[in-house]
Design an enzyme around this catalytic site. Structure first.
Site, mmCIF file in Angstrom:
data_model
loop_
_atom_site.group_PDB
_atom_site.id
_atom_site.type_symbol
_atom_site.label_atom_id
_atom_site.label_comp_id
_atom_site.label_asym_id
_atom_site.label_seq_id
_atom_site.Cartn_x
_atom_site.Cartn_y
_atom_site.Cartn_z
ATOM 1 N N ARG A 91 42.389 30.767 49.753
ATOM 2 C CA ARG A 91 42.243 31.336 48.392
ATOM 3 C C ARG A 91 42.433 30.202 47.399
ATOM 4 N NH1 ARG A 91 44.675 36.793 45.993
ATOM 5 N NH2 ARG A 91 42.928 37.521 47.254
ATOM 6 N N HIS A 107 34.920 37.325 46.919
ATOM 7 C CA HIS A 107 36.042 37.704 47.795
ATOM 8 C C HIS A 107 35.410 38.538 48.916
ATOM 9 C CE1 HIS A 107 39.902 38.736 49.226
ATOM 10 N NE2 HIS A 107 40.466 39.237 48.137
ATOM 11 N N ARG A 155 48.112 41.460 49.358
ATOM 12 C CA ARG A 155 47.310 42.119 50.391
ATOM 13 C C ARG A 155 46.551 41.158 51.292
ATOM 14 N NH1 ARG A 155 48.350 45.333 46.513
ATOM 15 N NH2 ARG A 155 48.039 43.421 45.345
ATOM 16 N N THR A 156 45.820 40.237 50.693
ATOM 17 C CA THR A 156 44.926 39.398 51.492
ATOM 18 C C THR A 156 45.745 38.507 52.423
ATOM 19 O OG1 THR A 156 43.463 39.404 49.584
ATOM 20 C CG2 THR A 156 42.939 37.863 51.340
ATOM 21 N N LYS A 184 50.390 16.258 44.708
ATOM 22 C CA LYS A 184 50.415 14.779 44.644
ATOM 23 C C LYS A 184 49.030 14.216 44.371
ATOM 24 C CE LYS A 184 53.613 14.990 48.510
ATOM 25 N NZ LYS A 184 53.664 14.688 49.940
HETATM 26 N N1 CP Z 1 42.853 42.745 46.631
HETATM 27 C C1 CP Z 1 43.439 41.548 46.693
HETATM 28 O O1 CP Z 1 42.788 40.488 46.886
HETATM 29 O O2 CP Z 1 44.793 41.588 46.568
HETATM 30 P P1 CP Z 1 45.760 40.338 46.625
HETATM 31 O O3 CP Z 1 45.460 39.483 45.408
HETATM 32 O O4 CP Z 1 47.153 40.904 46.622
HETATM 33 O O5 CP Z 1 45.462 39.559 47.880
#
Ligand code: CP
Length: 308
Positions: free
Chosen positions: A108, A136, A57-58, A87
């Site tokens: 991320r 998040h 999603r993100t 590396k």
């Molecule tokens: N909700 C969420 O962060 O989903 P993903 O891990 O698929 O990005």
């Protein structure tokens, strides 16, 4: 980046004021209603997506958001293996390099605090797309937007946070945002092994937000306006026995839905494993697919605000 945006990097929920949230949500509404007005807004700008942990999603909603605004995207999935991190390159060096190629970096990372470290050396905005069990914040934006749109208000909502609260970065970020609104009540429903961490409970106390900790989901379901389910995060456990002891702790099925209020909503940041039965997907109170869809419009609004 606009100096008027009030945002430089997006690292944690605490940095959002109520007025920034209201502006962002109004912009997301506008984008949803009249997407053609935003075509080409970010033409000539490039977003880099650096993902050291998996995502559907993100990653894809940020990419779709940038593309729909006329910008370009580049990036790497599984950056621990497919970037020069393999590396031995430090995150700080990678960020300084990628900042020379892109106008914004969506990051991320598996380590809590990574986004803050990246922001300390970045020449372009960093957006925290999840830093280990830390935060998040853009998920929290879309979650709060979903509450506002589904219930028609944020003030006064009563929210049950359920599942792996110790590792749940989405729960942490959403709770920090909720703390900015009036008359909020929060239940933390979790087995003791994955209970909410003390720092966030102390934050709620400081901001006079009432919270209750319990293991009894069935007692909370008839009270809550929002039931926010989360997955027990297997990948955060080093001991398989510890994971086995808490997996499957809570499950929403038709019987559980029958306990919920008629106008309550069921949310989940997704992905789900077994904590929400697919048999309740068609229940109008199940908001999780609408919630994920809102991620596109909220992330478009955020990129627009950061980059114009
Ligand atoms: N909700 C969420 O962060 O989903 P993903 O891990 O698929 O990005």
């Amino acid at each position: 980046m606009a100096v008027t945006s009030g945002l430089q990097h997006v690292i944690e929920s605490q940095q959002f004021s109520r007025s920034i949230l209201e502006d962002l949500f109004a912009r997301a509404d506008e984008i949803k209603r009249e997407p053609h007005h935003f075509i080409g807004r970010l033409a000539g700008q490039v977003m880099a997506a650096l993902f050291y942990e998996p995502s559907t999603r993100t990653r894809l909603s940020f990419e779709a958001a940038m593309l729909r605004l006329g910008g370009e995207t580049m990036g790497t999935d599984n950056a621990r293996e497919f970037s020069s991190a393999a590396k031995g390159e430090t995150l700080e060096d990678t960020i300084q390099i990628v900042g020379g190629y892109a106008d914004v970096i969506v990051l991320r990372h598996n380590e809590e605090g990574a986004a803050k470290r990246a922001a300390a050396v970045a020449s372009v905005p960093i957006i925290n797309a999840g830093d280990g069990p830390g935060q998040h914040p853009t998920q929290a934006l879309l979650d709060l937007y979903t509450v506002r749109n589904e219930l028609g208000r944020i003030d006064g909502v009563r929210v049950a946070m359920v599942g792996d609260l110790a590792n749940g970065r989405t729960v942490r970020s959403l709770t920090y945002l909720l703390g900015k609104f009036k008359d909020i009540k929060v239940w933390f429903v979790a087995p003791p092994q994955v209970a909410m961490r003390e720092d966030l409970k102390a934050h709620l106390d400081e901001h006079h937000v009432p919270w209750i900790e319990t293991e009894d989901l069935n007692a909370v379901l008839p009270e809550a306006d929002v039931v926010y389910m989360t997955r027990i995060q297997k990948e955060r456990f080093t001991d398989p026995e510890a994971y086995n002891a808490v997996k499957g702790a809570y499950r929403i099925d038709k019987d559980a839905m029958a306990l919920m209020r008629k106008y309550a909503i069921l949310m989940h940041p997704l992905p789900r494993v077994d904590e929400i039965s697919p048999e309740v997907d068609a229940d109008p109170r199940s908001a999780y697919f609408r919630q994920a869809r809102n991620g596109l419009h909220v992330r478009m609004a955020l990129l627009d605000r950061l980059l114009t």
